[in-house]
Design an enzyme around this catalytic site. Structure first.
Site, PDB file in Angstrom:
ATOM      1  N   ASP A  11       0.868  -1.175   0.000  1.00  0.00           N
ATOM      2  CA  ASP A  11       0.000   0.000   0.000  1.00  0.00           C
ATOM      3  C   ASP A  11       0.911   1.233   0.000  1.00  0.00           C
ATOM      4  O   ASP A  11       2.140   1.118  -0.171  1.00  0.00           O
ATOM      5  CB  ASP A  11      -0.998  -0.038   1.171  1.00  0.00           C
ATOM      6  CG  ASP A  11      -0.357   0.219   2.530  1.00  0.00           C
ATOM      7  OD1 ASP A  11       0.885   0.282   2.608  1.00  0.00           O
ATOM      8  OD2 ASP A  11      -1.100   0.358   3.516  1.00  0.00           O
ATOM      9  N   CYS A  68       2.961  -3.244   4.106  1.00  0.00           N
ATOM     10  CA  CYS A  68       2.119  -2.105   4.491  1.00  0.00           C
ATOM     11  C   CYS A  68       2.759  -1.503   5.742  1.00  0.00           C
ATOM     12  O   CYS A  68       3.903  -1.842   6.074  1.00  0.00           O
ATOM     13  CB  CYS A  68       0.648  -2.500   4.675  1.00  0.00           C
ATOM     14  SG  CYS A  68       0.255  -3.552   6.077  1.00  0.00           S
ATOM     15  N   THR A  70       2.242  -1.834   8.982  1.00  0.00           N
ATOM     16  CA  THR A  70       2.579  -2.840   9.997  1.00  0.00           C
ATOM     17  C   THR A  70       2.888  -4.207   9.395  1.00  0.00           C
ATOM     18  O   THR A  70       3.463  -5.061  10.068  1.00  0.00           O
ATOM     19  CB  THR A  70       1.377  -3.055  10.937  1.00  0.00           C
ATOM     20  OG1 THR A  70       0.257  -3.451  10.128  1.00  0.00           O
ATOM     21  CG2 THR A  70       1.055  -1.792  11.719  1.00  0.00           C
ATOM     22  N   HIS A 101       9.784 -24.119   8.507  1.00  0.00           N
ATOM     23  CA  HIS A 101       8.676 -24.849   9.125  1.00  0.00           C
ATOM     24  C   HIS A 101       7.340 -24.664   8.422  1.00  0.00           C
ATOM     25  O   HIS A 101       6.513 -25.570   8.436  1.00  0.00           O
ATOM     26  CB  HIS A 101       8.515 -24.404  10.592  1.00  0.00           C
ATOM     27  CG  HIS A 101       9.630 -24.878  11.466  1.00  0.00           C
ATOM     28  ND1 HIS A 101       9.587 -24.792  12.844  1.00  0.00           N
ATOM     29  CD2 HIS A 101      10.834 -25.436  11.174  1.00  0.00           C
ATOM     30  CE1 HIS A 101      10.712 -25.270  13.354  1.00  0.00           C
ATOM     31  NE2 HIS A 101      11.488 -25.664  12.368  1.00  0.00           N
ATOM     32  N   HIS A 136       7.103 -31.328   9.031  1.00  0.00           N
ATOM     33  CA  HIS A 136       6.356 -30.095   8.778  1.00  0.00           C
ATOM     34  C   HIS A 136       5.426 -30.209   7.574  1.00  0.00           C
ATOM     35  O   HIS A 136       4.500 -29.418   7.433  1.00  0.00           O
ATOM     36  CB  HIS A 136       7.326 -28.930   8.549  1.00  0.00           C
ATOM     37  CG  HIS A 136       8.241 -28.712   9.714  1.00  0.00           C
ATOM     38  ND1 HIS A 136       7.784 -28.291  10.942  1.00  0.00           N
ATOM     39  CD2 HIS A 136       9.575 -28.882   9.842  1.00  0.00           C
ATOM     40  CE1 HIS A 136       8.811 -28.203  11.781  1.00  0.00           C
ATOM     41  NE2 HIS A 136       9.903 -28.551  11.135  1.00  0.00           N
TER      42      HIS A 136
HETATM   43  C1  RB5 Z   1      -2.120   2.679   6.523  1.00  0.00           C
HETATM   44  O1  RB5 Z   1      -2.170   3.854   7.229  1.00  0.00           O
HETATM   45  C2  RB5 Z   1      -1.966   1.506   7.472  1.00  0.00           C
HETATM   46  O2  RB5 Z   1      -3.139   1.315   8.201  1.00  0.00           O
HETATM   47  C3  RB5 Z   1      -1.594   0.259   6.723  1.00  0.00           C
HETATM   48  O3  RB5 Z   1      -0.415   0.471   6.012  1.00  0.00           O
HETATM   49  C4  RB5 Z   1      -1.350  -0.997   7.543  1.00  0.00           C
HETATM   50  O4  RB5 Z   1      -0.509  -0.752   8.620  1.00  0.00           O
HETATM   51  C5  RB5 Z   1      -2.543  -1.777   7.896  1.00  0.00           C
HETATM   52  O5  RB5 Z   1      -2.484  -2.872   8.474  1.00  0.00           O
END
Ligand code: RB5
Length: 147
Positions: A11, A68, A70, A101, A136
């Site tokens: 993203d 993304c 996180t 694994h 596994h």
């Molecule tokens: C975008 O702001 C953020 O929410 C996205 O990149 C991600 O972390 C979502 O899980």
């Protein structure tokens, strides 16, 4: 390397890291399939996780990297496809175990944590580690079962 072709998707929050990873892998001679996004304009991470899911579904034995902020949202979206085993990795040890694994076929990264050098090390570890098979294999085979 376990593959010479890797699909990338992110993203907006993951875009810069995706571009750095693309440059790193291209310099190694890896063929890149870039599924977007293509700039920092805000987009929905779910759409790009699903683009990766569809790519892995359509291309047997393929591999990908998703990014993304996180790494969580985009991996939830990708893992809705039964062909995807996306692993969110925070260290080279996670990357190693995800391959050994879980036979993970998609590496998920969070761009807002750690520096890009560490992320590149995680990419390197993931794509140079083989699945161990053995005990596994049966477990991994059940991951794609309908629930
Ligand atoms: C975008 O702001 C953020 O929410 C996205 O990149 C991600 O972390 C979502 O899980």
């Amino acid at each position: 390397m376990i593959t010479n072709k890797i699909a990338l998707a992110s993203d907006h929050a993951g875009f810069d890291l995706k571009e750095e990873i693309k440059e790193y892998l291209s310099n190694l001679g890896v063929e890149i399939v870039d599924l977007g996004t293509n700039d920092n304009t805000s987009v929905n991470y779910a759409s790009y996780g699903k683009k990766m899911g569809q790519y892995i579904k359509d291309n047997k034995d393929s591999f990908g990297i998703i990014v993304c902020g996180t790494g969580i949202g985009i991996s939830i979206a990708a893992n809705r496809y039964k062909e995807v085993r996306a692993a969110l990795c925070h260290s080279t040890e996670y990357a190693s175990l995800a391959r050994k694994h879980n036979d993970a076929n998609v590496l998920a990264l969070g761009s807002r944590f750690g520096d890009s050098k560490e992320s590149i090390n995680i990419v390197k570890e993931f794509f140079t580690t083989d699945f161990e098979g053995g005990r596994h294999k049966d477990r991994v085979d059940t991951l794609g079962e309908k629930v």
